[in-house]
Design a protein around this motif. Sequence first.
Motif, PDB file in Angstrom:
ATOM      1  N   ARG A 166       0.838  -1.209   0.000  1.00  0.00           N
ATOM      2  CA  ARG A 166       0.000   0.000   0.000  1.00  0.00           C
ATOM      3  C   ARG A 166       0.870   1.254   0.000  1.00  0.00           C
ATOM      4  O   ARG A 166       0.589   2.228  -0.707  1.00  0.00           O
ATOM      5  N   ALA A 167       1.939   1.226   0.781  1.00  0.00           N
ATOM      6  CA  ALA A 167       2.838   2.381   0.849  1.00  0.00           C
ATOM      7  C   ALA A 167       3.511   2.631  -0.494  1.00  0.00           C
ATOM      8  O   ALA A 167       3.633   3.788  -0.926  1.00  0.00           O
ATOM      9  N   VAL A 168       3.930   1.564  -1.150  1.00  0.00           N
ATOM     10  CA  VAL A 168       4.584   1.706  -2.464  1.00  0.00           C
ATOM     11  C   VAL A 168       3.627   2.371  -3.448  1.00  0.00           C
ATOM     12  O   VAL A 168       4.020   3.273  -4.202  1.00  0.00           O
ATOM     13  N   ILE A 169       2.382   1.975  -3.437  1.00  0.00           N
ATOM     14  CA  ILE A 169       1.389   2.579  -4.336  1.00  0.00           C
ATOM     15  C   ILE A 169       1.186   4.053  -3.983  1.00  0.00           C
ATOM     16  O   ILE A 169       1.121   4.907  -4.875  1.00  0.00           O
ATOM     17  N   LYS A 170       1.111   4.371  -2.688  1.00  0.00           N
ATOM     18  CA  LYS A 170       0.975   5.776  -2.269  1.00  0.00           C
ATOM     19  C   LYS A 170       2.160   6.613  -2.728  1.00  0.00           C
ATOM     20  O   LYS A 170       2.018   7.809  -2.981  1.00  0.00           O
ATOM     21  N   LEU A 171       3.322   5.985  -2.826  1.00  0.00           N
ATOM     22  CA  LEU A 171       4.523   6.699  -3.251  1.00  0.00           C
ATOM     23  C   LEU A 171       4.612   6.830  -4.768  1.00  0.00           C
ATOM     24  O   LEU A 171       5.548   7.434  -5.284  1.00  0.00           O
ATOM     25  N   GLY A 172       3.656   6.247  -5.487  1.00  0.00           N
ATOM     26  CA  GLY A 172       3.604   6.406  -6.933  1.00  0.00           C
ATOM     27  C   GLY A 172       4.371   5.360  -7.721  1.00  0.00           C
ATOM     28  O   GLY A 172       4.712   5.588  -8.885  1.00  0.00           O
ATOM     29  N   PHE A 173       4.652   4.245  -7.102  1.00  0.00           N
ATOM     30  CA  PHE A 173       5.373   3.172  -7.778  1.00  0.00           C
ATOM     31  C   PHE A 173       4.556   1.893  -7.732  1.00  0.00           C
ATOM     32  O   PHE A 173       3.575   1.793  -7.004  1.00  0.00           O
ATOM     33  N   THR A 174       4.989   0.912  -8.525  1.00  0.00           N
ATOM     34  CA  THR A 174       4.370  -0.409  -8.464  1.00  0.00           C
ATOM     35  C   THR A 174       5.309  -1.335  -7.691  1.00  0.00           C
ATOM     36  O   THR A 174       6.515  -1.057  -7.558  1.00  0.00           O
ATOM     37  N   TRP A 175       4.759  -2.438  -7.215  1.00  0.00           N
ATOM     38  CA  TRP A 175       5.587  -3.405  -6.495  1.00  0.00           C
ATOM     39  C   TRP A 175       6.659  -3.981  -7.411  1.00  0.00           C
ATOM     40  O   TRP A 175       7.795  -4.206  -6.988  1.00  0.00           O
ATOM     41  N   ASN A 176       6.318  -4.182  -8.684  1.00  0.00           N
ATOM     42  CA  ASN A 176       7.294  -4.713  -9.644  1.00  0.00           C
ATOM     43  C   ASN A 176       8.483  -3.778  -9.808  1.00  0.00           C
ATOM     44  O   ASN A 176       9.608  -4.238 -10.004  1.00  0.00           O
ATOM     45  N   GLN A 177       8.236  -2.473  -9.753  1.00  0.00           N
ATOM     46  CA  GLN A 177       9.354  -1.536  -9.845  1.00  0.00           C
ATOM     47  C   GLN A 177      10.261  -1.645  -8.626  1.00  0.00           C
ATOM     48  O   GLN A 177      11.482  -1.574  -8.741  1.00  0.00           O
ATOM     49  N   VAL A 178       9.668  -1.811  -7.457  1.00  0.00           N
ATOM     50  CA  VAL A 178      10.448  -1.893  -6.227  1.00  0.00           C
ATOM     51  C   VAL A 178      11.312  -3.149  -6.208  1.00  0.00           C
ATOM     52  O   VAL A 178      12.462  -3.110  -5.781  1.00  0.00           O
ATOM     53  N   VAL A 179      10.784  -4.268  -6.684  1.00  0.00           N
ATOM     54  CA  VAL A 179      11.557  -5.513  -6.656  1.00  0.00           C
ATOM     55  C   VAL A 179      12.441  -5.678  -7.891  1.00  0.00           C
ATOM     56  O   VAL A 179      13.147  -6.676  -8.012  1.00  0.00           O
ATOM     57  N   SER A 180      12.425  -4.697  -8.780  1.00  0.00           N
ATOM     58  CA  SER A 180      13.281  -4.766  -9.968  1.00  0.00           C
ATOM     59  C   SER A 180      14.720  -4.434  -9.580  1.00  0.00           C
ATOM     60  O   SER A 180      15.023  -4.067  -8.452  1.00  0.00           O
ATOM     61  N   LYS A 181      15.608  -4.537 -10.533  1.00  0.00           N
ATOM     62  CA  LYS A 181      17.028  -4.247 -10.308  1.00  0.00           C
ATOM     63  C   LYS A 181      17.362  -2.770 -10.526  1.00  0.00           C
ATOM     64  O   LYS A 181      18.524  -2.379 -10.439  1.00  0.00           O
ATOM     65  N   ASP A 215      15.756   4.290  -1.995  1.00  0.00           N
ATOM     66  CA  ASP A 215      15.302   4.789  -0.691  1.00  0.00           C
ATOM     67  C   ASP A 215      14.075   4.014  -0.194  1.00  0.00           C
ATOM     68  O   ASP A 215      13.965   3.707   0.996  1.00  0.00           O
ATOM     69  N   ILE A 216      13.168   3.689  -1.113  1.00  0.00           N
ATOM     70  CA  ILE A 216      11.984   2.900  -0.733  1.00  0.00           C
ATOM     71  C   ILE A 216      12.420   1.523  -0.251  1.00  0.00           C
ATOM     72  O   ILE A 216      11.942   1.038   0.785  1.00  0.00           O
ATOM     73  N   ARG A 217      13.330   0.874  -0.987  1.00  0.00           N
ATOM     74  CA  ARG A 217      13.815  -0.442  -0.574  1.00  0.00           C
ATOM     75  C   ARG A 217      14.478  -0.375   0.808  1.00  0.00           C
ATOM     76  O   ARG A 217      14.286  -1.267   1.640  1.00  0.00           O
ATOM     77  N   THR A 218      15.234   0.689   1.032  1.00  0.00           N
ATOM     78  CA  THR A 218      15.889   0.860   2.329  1.00  0.00           C
ATOM     79  C   THR A 218      14.868   0.905   3.452  1.00  0.00           C
ATOM     80  O   THR A 218      14.997   0.213   4.469  1.00  0.00           O
ATOM     81  N   CYS A 219      13.826   1.697   3.273  1.00  0.00           N
ATOM     82  CA  CYS A 219      12.788   1.825   4.300  1.00  0.00           C
ATOM     83  C   CYS A 219      11.993   0.531   4.460  1.00  0.00           C
ATOM     84  O   CYS A 219      11.635   0.152   5.582  1.00  0.00           O
ATOM     85  N   LEU A 220      11.722  -0.144   3.354  1.00  0.00           N
ATOM     86  CA  LEU A 220      10.989  -1.411   3.437  1.00  0.00           C
ATOM     87  C   LEU A 220      11.801  -2.463   4.196  1.00  0.00           C
ATOM     88  O   LEU A 220      11.246  -3.214   5.003  1.00  0.00           O
ATOM     89  N   CYS A 221      13.098  -2.504   3.938  1.00  0.00           N
ATOM     90  CA  CYS A 221      13.954  -3.460   4.656  1.00  0.00           C
ATOM     91  C   CYS A 221      13.909  -3.190   6.152  1.00  0.00           C
ATOM     92  O   CYS A 221      13.782  -4.119   6.960  1.00  0.00           O
ATOM     93  N   LYS A 222      14.013  -1.935   6.517  1.00  0.00           N
ATOM     94  CA  LYS A 222      13.979  -1.578   7.939  1.00  0.00           C
ATOM     95  C   LYS A 222      12.624  -1.915   8.555  1.00  0.00           C
ATOM     96  O   LYS A 222      12.549  -2.475   9.655  1.00  0.00           O
ATOM     97  N   LEU A 277      12.004  -9.022  -1.615  1.00  0.00           N
ATOM     98  CA  LEU A 277      12.393  -7.854  -2.407  1.00  0.00           C
ATOM     99  C   LEU A 277      13.319  -8.195  -3.575  1.00  0.00           C
ATOM    100  O   LEU A 277      13.689  -7.313  -4.345  1.00  0.00           O
ATOM    101  N   GLY A 278      13.705  -9.451  -3.690  1.00  0.00           N
ATOM    102  CA  GLY A 278      14.568  -9.855  -4.794  1.00  0.00           C
ATOM    103  C   GLY A 278      16.004  -9.390  -4.643  1.00  0.00           C
ATOM    104  O   GLY A 278      16.670  -9.086  -5.634  1.00  0.00           O
ATOM    105  N   ILE A 279      16.485  -9.318  -3.391  1.00  0.00           N
ATOM    106  CA  ILE A 279      17.862  -8.895  -3.131  1.00  0.00           C
ATOM    107  C   ILE A 279      18.519  -9.899  -2.187  1.00  0.00           C
ATOM    108  O   ILE A 279      17.857 -10.717  -1.564  1.00  0.00           O
ATOM    109  N   HIS A 280      19.836  -9.832  -2.098  1.00  0.00           N
ATOM    110  CA  HIS A 280      20.601 -10.727  -1.236  1.00  0.00           C
ATOM    111  C   HIS A 280      20.415 -10.312   0.226  1.00  0.00           C
ATOM    112  O   HIS A 280      20.222  -9.128   0.522  1.00  0.00           O
ATOM    113  N   HIS A 281      20.504 -11.278   1.144  1.00  0.00           N
ATOM    114  CA  HIS A 281      20.291 -10.952   2.554  1.00  0.00           C
ATOM    115  C   HIS A 281      21.337  -9.968   3.086  1.00  0.00           C
ATOM    116  O   HIS A 281      21.049  -9.165   3.975  1.00  0.00           O
ATOM    117  N   ALA A 282      22.534  -9.985   2.523  1.00  0.00           N
ATOM    118  CA  ALA A 282      23.560  -9.029   2.944  1.00  0.00           C
ATOM    119  C   ALA A 282      23.186  -7.609   2.516  1.00  0.00           C
ATOM    120  O   ALA A 282      23.502  -6.633   3.214  1.00  0.00           O
TER     121      ALA A 282
END
Length: 124
Positions: free
Chosen positions: A44-59, A67-74, A90-95
């Motif tokens: 829901r937050a990603v949509i409010k920020l004007g992005f799609t979930w696919n964009q957030v999990v993309s490379k 910045d969105i990924r950073t906040c989502l991880c936290k 999120l499609g990223i490495h745990h590190a």
Amino acid sequence: MSNYLKFMRQVVRYNMEKLMMDIGAVMIEKDNLHQNLALERCKRAVIKLGFTWNQVVSKKRQDKLVDIRTCLCKFLREKSWTLTSIGETLGIHHATVLHHNKKFDDLFPIDNNIQKIWYIIKTS
């Protein structure tokens, strides 16, 4: 000891084991519910920020998406998600998740963009 007592002891032991398994299943379902609610809040937050979930999990490494990924991880880490499960979601490495969490702690006090994204995630 009589056969009846042995039999009753086995019945009680079986019922206790079954009860413990049922309690464990309920706890897992409760954890899954909390994780699903946290993930829905993120979406829901990603949509409010004007992005799609696919964009957030993309490379893509667009500043706003990073910045969105950073906040989502936290946020997900605060909801007791493991580093691995956040990374898989999120499609990223745990590190990288660990890096985002450290980065959030450093940037949050000084970066207005991170603060705005965080507020939207927390209020979604």
